[in-house]
Design a protein around this motif. Structure first.
Motif, short mmCIF file in Angstrom:
data_model
loop_
_atom_site.label_atom_id
_atom_site.label_comp_id
_atom_site.label_asym_id
_atom_site.label_seq_id
_atom_site.Cartn_x
_atom_site.Cartn_y
_atom_site.Cartn_z
N MET A 1 0.85 -1.18 0.00
CA MET A 1 0.00 0.00 0.00
C MET A 1 0.90 1.23 0.00
O MET A 1 1.79 1.36 0.82
N ARG A 2 0.60 2.14 -0.92
CA ARG A 2 1.34 3.41 -0.98
C ARG A 2 0.68 4.42 -0.06
O ARG A 2 -0.49 4.34 0.25
N SER A 3 1.47 5.40 0.33
CA SER A 3 0.97 6.50 1.14
C SER A 3 1.32 7.79 0.42
O SER A 3 2.42 7.94 -0.11
N VAL A 4 0.38 8.73 0.37
CA VAL A 4 0.63 9.99 -0.32
C VAL A 4 -0.03 11.12 0.46
O VAL A 4 -1.12 10.97 1.01
N GLY A 5 0.66 12.24 0.54
CA GLY A 5 0.10 13.43 1.17
C GLY A 5 -0.90 14.11 0.24
O GLY A 5 -0.89 13.90 -0.97
N ILE A 6 -1.73 14.94 0.82
CA ILE A 6 -2.77 15.60 0.04
C ILE A 6 -2.19 16.47 -1.06
O ILE A 6 -2.68 16.47 -2.18
N LYS A 7 -1.11 17.21 -0.77
CA LYS A 7 -0.50 18.08 -1.79
C LYS A 7 -0.02 17.26 -2.97
O LYS A 7 -0.27 17.61 -4.13
N ALA A 8 0.69 16.17 -2.69
CA ALA A 8 1.20 15.33 -3.78
C ALA A 8 0.06 14.68 -4.54
O ALA A 8 0.10 14.55 -5.77
N LEU A 9 -0.97 14.26 -3.82
CA LEU A 9 -2.14 13.66 -4.47
C LEU A 9 -2.79 14.66 -5.41
O LEU A 9 -3.15 14.33 -6.54
N ASN A 10 -2.93 15.88 -4.95
CA ASN A 10 -3.56 16.93 -5.75
C ASN A 10 -2.76 17.20 -7.03
O ASN A 10 -3.35 17.36 -8.10
N SER A 11 -1.47 17.23 -6.93
CA SER A 11 -0.65 17.56 -8.10
C SER A 11 -0.52 16.39 -9.08
O SER A 11 -0.26 16.62 -10.25
N ARG A 12 -0.71 15.16 -8.61
CA ARG A 12 -0.56 13.99 -9.50
C ARG A 12 -1.77 13.06 -9.38
O ARG A 12 -1.64 11.84 -9.37
N LEU A 13 -2.95 13.65 -9.32
CA LEU A 13 -4.16 12.88 -9.09
C LEU A 13 -4.39 11.81 -10.16
O LEU A 13 -4.71 10.67 -9.84
N SER A 14 -4.20 12.15 -11.42
CA SER A 14 -4.44 11.18 -12.51
C SER A 14 -3.58 9.93 -12.33
O SER A 14 -4.05 8.81 -12.54
N GLU A 15 -2.34 10.12 -11.93
CA GLU A 15 -1.44 8.98 -11.73
C GLU A 15 -1.96 8.07 -10.61
O GLU A 15 -1.99 6.84 -10.77
N TYR A 16 -2.41 8.66 -9.51
CA TYR A 16 -2.89 7.85 -8.39
C TYR A 16 -4.23 7.18 -8.71
O TYR A 16 -4.49 6.06 -8.26
N VAL A 17 -5.06 7.84 -9.50
CA VAL A 17 -6.32 7.22 -9.90
C VAL A 17 -6.03 6.02 -10.80
O VAL A 17 -6.67 4.97 -10.67
N THR A 25 -4.18 0.08 -3.55
CA THR A 25 -4.83 0.96 -2.57
C THR A 25 -3.82 2.00 -2.13
O THR A 25 -2.68 1.67 -1.78
N ILE A 26 -4.23 3.27 -2.15
CA ILE A 26 -3.35 4.38 -1.77
C ILE A 26 -3.91 5.01 -0.50
O ILE A 26 -5.10 5.35 -0.42
N LEU A 27 -3.07 5.13 0.51
CA LEU A 27 -3.45 5.75 1.77
C LEU A 27 -3.17 7.25 1.65
O LEU A 27 -2.04 7.66 1.36
N VAL A 28 -4.19 8.08 1.85
CA VAL A 28 -4.05 9.53 1.75
C VAL A 28 -3.83 10.08 3.15
O VAL A 28 -4.57 9.76 4.09
N THR A 29 -2.80 10.91 3.29
CA THR A 29 -2.47 11.47 4.60
C THR A 29 -2.55 12.99 4.57
O THR A 29 -2.37 13.62 3.54
N ASP A 30 -2.82 13.56 5.74
CA ASP A 30 -2.80 15.01 5.93
C ASP A 30 -1.87 15.28 7.10
O ASP A 30 -2.15 14.89 8.24
N ARG A 31 -0.73 15.85 6.80
CA ARG A 31 0.33 16.11 7.80
C ARG A 31 0.74 14.83 8.52
O ARG A 31 0.89 14.78 9.72
N GLY A 32 0.86 13.76 7.73
CA GLY A 32 1.30 12.48 8.28
C GLY A 32 0.23 11.63 8.92
O GLY A 32 0.48 10.50 9.32
N ARG A 33 -0.98 12.15 9.01
CA ARG A 33 -2.09 11.42 9.64
C ARG A 33 -2.99 10.85 8.54
O ARG A 33 -3.46 11.59 7.69
N PRO A 34 -3.25 9.55 8.54
CA PRO A 34 -4.13 8.96 7.53
C PRO A 34 -5.54 9.54 7.62
O PRO A 34 -6.10 9.63 8.71
N VAL A 35 -6.08 9.95 6.45
CA VAL A 35 -7.42 10.53 6.44
C VAL A 35 -8.36 9.83 5.45
O VAL A 35 -9.58 9.95 5.56
#
Length: 97
Positions: A1-17, A25-35
């Protein structure tokens, strides 16, 4: 399972989709906290978006499916007023202005 911060997810959303669509499955984090998790659709998920929303509402208890399936479209409701009555009411409300 990969983990990605919100900023990185936002900038490369198509890749993660694309990764999620391929089964990862990609775990989305906000300041290191899974959300949230971004992952592939469940096999039980409907491919039709409206059906998927309805199924989620039934699973969460917001909606209750009918006890008996109806045959055909629902009956048309009885008219509240005739067209002439509605137009007369509209004309009357416009005279007040």
């Amino acid at each position: 399972m990969r983990s990605v911060g919100i900023k990185a997810l936002n900038s490369r959303l198509s890749e993660y989709v694309r990764l999620a669509a391929s089964g990862e499955t990609i775990l989305v984090t906000d300041r290191g906290r899974p959300v949230a998790e971004l992952g592939p659709l469940r096999e039980t998920r409907s491919p039709v978006l409206a059906d998927a929303f309805l199924a989620d509402a039934v699973r969460s208890g917001m909606l209750t499916p009918p006890a008996l399936a109806a045959s055909g479209p629902p009956p048309k409701p009885a008219p509240v007023a005739t067209l002439d009555e509605i137009l007369a009411d509209l004309d009357e409300s416009r005279r007040d202005r």
